[in-house]
Design an enzyme around this catalytic site. Structure first.
Site, PDB file in Angstrom:
ATOM      1  N   SER A   5      47.469  48.379  35.621  1.00  0.00           N
ATOM      2  CA  SER A   5      48.094  47.139  36.619  1.00  0.00           C
ATOM      3  C   SER A   5      48.887  46.285  35.645  1.00  0.00           C
ATOM      4  O   SER A   5      48.434  45.967  34.705  1.00  0.00           O
ATOM      5  CB  SER A   5      46.543  46.043  36.106  1.00  0.00           C
ATOM      6  OG  SER A   5      46.676  44.525  35.889  1.00  0.00           O
TER       7      SER A   5
ATOM      8  N   HIS B 181      49.951  49.372  39.828  1.00  0.00           N
ATOM      9  CA  HIS B 181      48.903  48.557  40.520  1.00  0.00           C
ATOM     10  C   HIS B 181      49.663  46.944  40.216  1.00  0.00           C
ATOM     11  O   HIS B 181      50.203  46.365  39.358  1.00  0.00           O
ATOM     12  CB  HIS B 181      47.542  48.342  39.763  1.00  0.00           C
ATOM     13  CG  HIS B 181      46.535  47.569  39.965  1.00  0.00           C
ATOM     14  ND1 HIS B 181      46.303  47.799  41.486  1.00  0.00           N
ATOM     15  CD2 HIS B 181      45.830  46.056  40.383  1.00  0.00           C
ATOM     16  CE1 HIS B 181      44.972  46.354  42.124  1.00  0.00           C
ATOM     17  NE2 HIS B 181      45.087  45.816  41.658  1.00  0.00           N
TER      18      HIS B 181
ATOM     19  N   MET C   5      36.067  45.764  43.596  1.00  0.00           N
ATOM     20  CA  MET C   5      36.113  45.308  42.410  1.00  0.00           C
ATOM     21  C   MET C   5      34.961  45.392  41.897  1.00  0.00           C
ATOM     22  O   MET C   5      34.131  45.214  42.441  1.00  0.00           O
ATOM     23  CB  MET C   5      36.459  43.445  42.803  1.00  0.00           C
ATOM     24  CG  MET C   5      37.666  43.082  43.290  1.00  0.00           C
ATOM     25  SD  MET C   5      39.417  44.242  42.743  1.00  0.00           S
ATOM     26  CE  MET C   5      39.235  43.235  40.902  1.00  0.00           C
TER      27      MET C   5
HETATM   28  C1  DX5 Z   1      41.828  41.648  38.255  1.00  0.00           C
HETATM   29  C2  DX5 Z   1      43.211  42.502  38.732  1.00  0.00           C
HETATM   30  C3  DX5 Z   1      42.892  43.294  37.916  1.00  0.00           C
HETATM   31  C4  DX5 Z   1      42.975  42.949  36.481  1.00  0.00           C
HETATM   32  C5  DX5 Z   1      42.309  44.292  35.460  1.00  0.00           C
HETATM   33  O1  DX5 Z   1      41.455  40.097  39.224  1.00  0.00           O
HETATM   34  O2  DX5 Z   1      42.697  42.631  39.650  1.00  0.00           O
HETATM   35  O3  DX5 Z   1      43.950  44.277  38.309  1.00  0.00           O
HETATM   36  O4  DX5 Z   1      44.801  43.163  35.897  1.00  0.00           O
HETATM   37  O5  DX5 Z   1      42.480  44.119  34.133  1.00  0.00           O
HETATM   38  P1  DX5 Z   1      41.137  44.783  33.547  1.00  0.00           P
HETATM   39  O6  DX5 Z   1      41.820  45.995  33.719  1.00  0.00           O
HETATM   40  O7  DX5 Z   1      42.192  44.820  32.092  1.00  0.00           O
HETATM   41  O8  DX5 Z   1      39.792  44.256  33.913  1.00  0.00           O
HETATM   42 ZN    ZN Z   2      43.885  44.259  40.658  1.00  0.00          ZN
END
Ligand code: DX5
Ligand code: ZN
Length: 220
Positions: free
Chosen positions: A8, A33, A137
């Site tokens: 991401s 992502h 999520m």
């Molecule tokens: C949160 C985002 C994620 C985030 C994940 O709202 O949708 O994609 O970047 O970050 P990590 O892997 O650090 O939890």
């Molecule tokens: Zn995300």
């Protein structure tokens, strides 16, 4: 099962975004992502189609656009033109979920539905057969670097059952708090696609981190 790793960009260095996506691509990522936040649906603000279009020439990997915006529909043609391969949205942010799925497909992209930790799986009852991806999520959306919420694991297993029953190639992606330490457990629950922001971009050696994740996945 083919596993995919999707770094991401939320945890990347935004001042060097082109360089960062090239770095994770050559480190072995499968997707990029791309988190879009609007300070309305979620309490944070990131980037839009302009930045997506600017990144596109830097990377051949599919761009996995995660929309955390309300309203949703206005931005879909813009992200399709900006080079998105997959566009995912939250059903609570759309007035007409079926229409939004159709709009994503009409614009030539794969469609994903995103369910928050407290969103019920009933959102999939009349949509799953039209989707290319379900994104669960494992944190509340808005920020990188949050703690993995374990109660998503039974949801992952339940969605895996529903996908297998349908017999279509629908990707099951999990987003939030994924690390080398828990990726195997999430895969065992039934996920095939893993978003990782801080775990990859916060590490010194992106290739080594992605390699460690693949090693954990290889024994699932
Ligand atoms: C949160 C985002 C994620 C985030 C994940 O709202 O949708 O994609 O970047 O970050 P990590 O892997 O650090 O939890
Ligand atoms: Zn995300």
């Amino acid at each position: 099962m083919a596993f995919r790793i999707a770094p991401s960009i939320l945890s990347a260095d935004f001042a060097r975004l082109g360089e960062e996506v090239r770095a994770v691509a050559s480190a072995g990522a499968d997707l990029i992502h791309f988190d879009v936040m609007d300070n309305h649906y979620v309490p944070n603000l990131t980037v839009g189609p302009l930045v997506c279009a600017a990144l596109k020439p830097h990377v051949k990997l599919p761009l996995d656009v995660h929309l955390m915006v309300r309203p949703v529909d206005r931005l879909i043609p813009d992200f399709a033109r900006a080079g998105a391969s997959i566009i995912s949205f939250h059903p609570e942010a759309s007035e007409h979920v079926d229409r939004t799925i159709a709009l994503i497909k009409e614009n030539g992209c794969k469609a994903g539905l995103v369910l928050n930790p407290a969103s019920p799986l009933s959102f999939l009852d009349h949509t799953l057969d039209k989707l290319d991806l379900v994104l669960l999520m494992s944190v509340n959306p808005g920020f990188g670097g949050q703690q993995f919420i374990r109660s998503v694991l039974p949801k992952v297993s339940e969605v895996r059952k529903r996908i297998d029953k349908l017999g279509r190639d629908i990707w099951l992606e999990v987003d939030g708090g994924i690390k080398t330490e828990n990726i195997a457990e999430v895969a065992r629950a039934g996920a095939d696609t893993f978003v990782a922001g801080s775990a990859i971009f916060g590490s010194k050696d992106y290739a080594a981190t992605i390699q460690q994740m693949r090693e954990k996945l290889s024994v699932v």
